[in-house]
Each structure stands twice: as C-alpha cells, then as structure tokens.
Design an enzyme around this catalytic site. Structure first.
Site, PDB file in Angstrom:
ATOM      1  N   PHE A 133      42.353 -33.735 -20.251  1.00  0.00           N
ATOM      2  CA  PHE A 133      43.689 -33.525 -19.692  1.00  0.00           C
ATOM      3  C   PHE A 133      43.609 -32.431 -18.643  1.00  0.00           C
ATOM      4  CE2 PHE A 133      47.904 -31.607 -19.323  1.00  0.00           C
ATOM      5  CZ  PHE A 133      48.642 -32.720 -18.996  1.00  0.00           C
ATOM      6  N   ASP A 218      37.728 -26.474 -16.835  1.00  0.00           N
ATOM      7  CA  ASP A 218      39.172 -26.376 -17.034  1.00  0.00           C
ATOM      8  C   ASP A 218      39.392 -25.602 -18.324  1.00  0.00           C
ATOM      9  OD1 ASP A 218      41.837 -26.639 -17.613  1.00  0.00           O
ATOM     10  OD2 ASP A 218      41.937 -28.792 -17.179  1.00  0.00           O
ATOM     11  N   LYS A 247      48.287 -21.367 -18.708  1.00  0.00           N
ATOM     12  CA  LYS A 247      48.836 -21.227 -20.067  1.00  0.00           C
ATOM     13  C   LYS A 247      48.818 -19.783 -20.583  1.00  0.00           C
ATOM     14  CE  LYS A 247      48.984 -25.920 -21.599  1.00  0.00           C
ATOM     15  NZ  LYS A 247      48.134 -26.983 -21.093  1.00  0.00           N
TER      16      LYS A 247
HETATM   17  C1  LIG Z   1      48.121 -27.830 -19.899  1.00  0.00           C
HETATM   18  C2  LIG Z   1      46.846 -28.141 -19.237  1.00  0.00           C
HETATM   19  C3  LIG Z   1      46.772 -28.395 -17.869  1.00  0.00           C
HETATM   20  C4  LIG Z   1      47.991 -28.480 -16.990  1.00  0.00           C
HETATM   21  O1  LIG Z   1      48.704 -27.272 -16.946  1.00  0.00           O
HETATM   22  P1  LIG Z   1      50.214 -27.254 -16.413  1.00  0.00           P
HETATM   23  O2  LIG Z   1      50.568 -25.795 -16.403  1.00  0.00           O
HETATM   24  O3  LIG Z   1      51.032 -28.058 -17.365  1.00  0.00           O
HETATM   25  O4  LIG Z   1      50.218 -27.837 -15.054  1.00  0.00           O
HETATM   26  C5  LIG Z   1      45.537 -28.613 -17.316  1.00  0.00           C
HETATM   27  N1  LIG Z   1      44.418 -28.588 -18.071  1.00  0.00           N
HETATM   28  C6  LIG Z   1      44.455 -28.338 -19.383  1.00  0.00           C
HETATM   29  C7  LIG Z   1      43.177 -28.284 -20.164  1.00  0.00           C
HETATM   30  C8  LIG Z   1      45.667 -28.116 -20.031  1.00  0.00           C
HETATM   31  O5  LIG Z   1      45.696 -27.905 -21.349  1.00  0.00           O
END
Ligand SMILES: *Cc1c(COP(=O)(O)O)cnc(C)c1O
Length: 399
Positions: A133, A218, A247
């Site tokens: 994701f 990520d 986050k």
């Molecule tokens: C939540 C998340 C995103 C996206 O972040 P947003 O602030 O919602 O745009 C990207 N990568 C990972 C691993 C995430 O958990």
C-alpha cells in the site's frame, strides 16, 4: 450505520457510526459518554497519544508565532527537523509533504529524475510488491497495484511492475533496461502486518547495487518507532537510497517527508518539485518534537518492551481462544491478530467491548497503540479483547 447518512461527506471511506469529542493518551471519548481504548491511533498516526500535552504546547507556542510562510523562504523549524532526520538515518536531504502519498510521489519523482539527470531518461520503471500500500494518488494507486483502487479512474499511471513478495526469481525477471528502482515497505501495514524477511531485504539491496537500481523504502507506517526501532529498516541493516515517511511523524499533525541520499537528491534542482504547505512551521515544529521524543534510545527500548508485553498478552488470548485466533504477528507495537472469523466481525466485537482496532489485508486485525502507552492500558486491552472473544464465541455457539 444508517442507509441514508445524515451528512454531506463523500461516502469514502466507510465510516463507523462513532463521533469522538475528546481524546487523552490512548483513550477516546464518544459524544454519548462512552470511553474507548484506541489501539488504532488514527492508523498509526497518533504516535504519542491523543492531545499529548507536550505536543499541544509546541503547537500552540508555534501558533502564537508563525503558521505558514511557504517554502520559498527558509523555515528554521523545517531545517532543524531535516538535520535531525538526516543525523538519525541514511539520508542527506529531506523534502517535506503533507501526507504519505505525497512523500511517495516525491520518492517516485526523485528516482526517475535521478536517471534523467544521468542521461538515462528511459529508466523510469519501478518494481513493487503484491500486498503493498503506497497511497491513493494516481501514481501511488498504480504502485499499490490493487485493482479495486485503480478501477474507474482512467488510464493507470505507467511504469509499475508488481511481483510477489519474497519471490527472488520474480524480482530478477522483472528487472529490465527501463527499471529505475525497487519500492517496498519493510513491513506491509495495510497488507496485513507482513514483515519482509531480513534475507529478502538484503537480496533487494544486493540486486539494486548489481543493476544500479535505487532502493526506495515506504516507511510511512513502519517508521517513527512503530516497530521498536526508529526506522524498520534498522532491523535488517539494509539502507535505502530514498525513503518516504508520514503518519506517526506528526503525531496527528498532517506531515510527511521524502528522504534521500545526496547523490540521488542532487537531481531535484530548484523548479523540479514543490508543495505549498509542505513543511510549514506548524507541521515541522510539531514533527520536530515527535522525533526528539521518539528517537530517544530509552523511548525506543520501552516500545520494544511494551511490544513484548502486548505480544505476550495476545499469545495468552490465542491460547485461550484457539478456535478464534489463528495467528499473532508483527514487531514492536505494530501487531496483528489473524482471527478465524472475518476480521470485520472481530473489530466490531472489539468496538462493543470498548477497544478500537483496524482491519488489514489477509483478514488481519491491526493493533497500533500509541508508542507511549502504559502497561495498565495493555492489561486493559487484553481484558477488552478477552470480552470481545467471549462475545464472538457465544455468538458462534448460538449461530
Ligand atoms: C498510509 C500509507 C500511505 C499513504 O499515506 P497517506 O498519508 O494516506 O497519503 C503510504 N504508504 C504506506 C505504507 C501507508 O501505510
């Protein structure tokens, strides 16, 4: 949830019919007076709990001074935070964003621009992994590769090749003359708390070095102490070239960051990228305090201890309800329960018992408490999850 909602919000995402009025540490207070133990933390965002008084002080002091000036000027709070992030990581340069997806957009652009600057503009493809994701923007849904997120939104952004996780042969087969980078979460969050093995992380670093590819991590969810290390990549020791954060870094204030080595970031010259709000004084003042607190070795040691404690409680729960809980997984305070009932039922039963959790892929229930949670709250979480399991069991018997 009523069929016709009495509000004008777009109906994405699906919302639980709860309205919280106030939060304190790991607790949320519904407007009807009910109190919930928050083991979702707004999806790993409230890293230091709700209404953290230290963060509230930093935020209000900054709000009295300066909110926003645009990054066409130097921003002292942002520079201090960038210094700190680079001292604590592999990186030399930071670009601040407002969200995780924007941090990934910057990471993708930085990787592509690196090869463009090297005279290899045809190298733009990025290898990603099933179960990933990376966000909800046009490029990050393509990187995520989940058809449900892509369908109906026009042509998919070109240049992402997805392979199964932990499949070395598939990675090797996906590498071609146009490949620029490999993008991976060291622990898949939305995918169901799936940690990537140290061996596979090392393999990716080796194959990137061998083919002159960039490794992009990520760590939007796994970073900022969630696994008990400041960055999850520290568990494997595999250093990336580019990393996305968001986050937990803002503790609830919207902020993200794209970190890169000097070699890679040097292609991002003035005019190549921008953000109106990105890294404004409010955001970077708060994030600076979050990083100062979370990066402290004793704080991280405590996250690991709390993680072991919670893991033990969950193992106990699994032993008590072997036909309800199939697996406990994860690291630090980035934990998942895989129930034998639908995860949605488990989450709903938890909510009824006064504990909030979050769903993920592979039918996993995510537990993401604040990183500064207390031992009593972990005990309380066990008590409430136990009550949820009892309710599920009696329902099973009746059904
Ligand atoms: C939540 C998340 C995103 C996206 O972040 P947003 O602030 O919602 O745009 C990207 N990568 C990972 C691993 C995430 O958990």
């Amino acid at each position: 949830m009523s069929a016709v909602p009495d509000h004008h919000m777009m109906l994405t995402p699906a919302r639980a019919d709860l309205t919280f009025e106030r939060g304190e540490g790991a607790w949320l207070y519904e407007k009807d007076g009910r109190r919930f133990l928050d083991f979702g933390s707004g999806v790993a965002v409230n890293s230091l709990g709700h209404a953290n008084p230290v963060l509230a002080d930093v935020l209000s002091a900054q709000a009295q001074k300066l909110w926003h000036v645009s990054n066409i000027y130097r921003i002292a709070e942002g520079e201090a935070l960038a210094d700190r992030l680079c001292a604590l990581s592999f990186a030399d340069r930071v670009f601040f964003t407002n969200s995780g997806a924007e941090a990934l957009e910057c990471a993708i652009k930085t990787a592509r621009r690196h090869f463009f600057a090297k005279g290899q503009p045809d190298r733009y493809r990025i290898i990603t992994f099933a179960g990933a994701f990376h966000g909800r923007t046009m490029a990050t849904i393509a990187a995520t590769g989940n058809p449900a997120y892509i369908e109906g939104f026009g042509p998919k952004v070109e240049g992402f090749d997805q392979v199964p996780l932990h499949d070395r042969a598939a990675v090797e087969a996906a590498i071609g003359p146009e490949t620029a980078a490999i993008l991976i979460e060291p622990v898949q969050g939305e995918g169901g708390i799936r940690p990537v093995s140290t061996e596979f992380m090392r393999f990716l670093r080796e194959i990137c070095d061998k083919h002159d590819l960039l490794l992009i991590l990520d760590e939007v969810q796994s970073g900022i102490g969630r696994t008990g290390k400041l960055f999850a990549y520290e568990w494997s020791g595999v250093r990336p070239d580019i990393m996305a954060l968001a986050k937990g870094i803002g503790g609830g204030f919207p902020v993200g960051a794209c970190l890169a080595t000097e070699e890679v970031a040097s292609a991002m010259v003035p005019g190549t990228h921008g953000s109106t709000y990105g890294g404004n004084p409010l955001a970077t003042a708060v994030a600076g305090k979050v990083i100062e607190i979370v990066s402290h070795p004793e704080f991280l040691e405590n996250v690991r201890a709390l993680g072991r404690d919670l893991n033990q409680r969950l193992a106990q729960l699994k032993a008590e309800f072997p036909d309800l809980i199939e697996e406990i997984r994860g690291e630090g305070l980035f934990l998942g329960i895989r129930p034998s009932v639908p995860a949605g039922d488990f989450i709903a039963a938890g909510r009824e018992a006064g504990i909030l959790t979050i769903g993920a892929g592979e039918n996993v229930v995510r537990l993401l408490p604040p990183l500064n949670i207390g031992e009593e709250e972990i005990r309380e979480a066990y008590t409430r999850l136990h009550a949820a399991c009892m309710a599920l069991k009696s329902r099973q018997r009746q059904g």
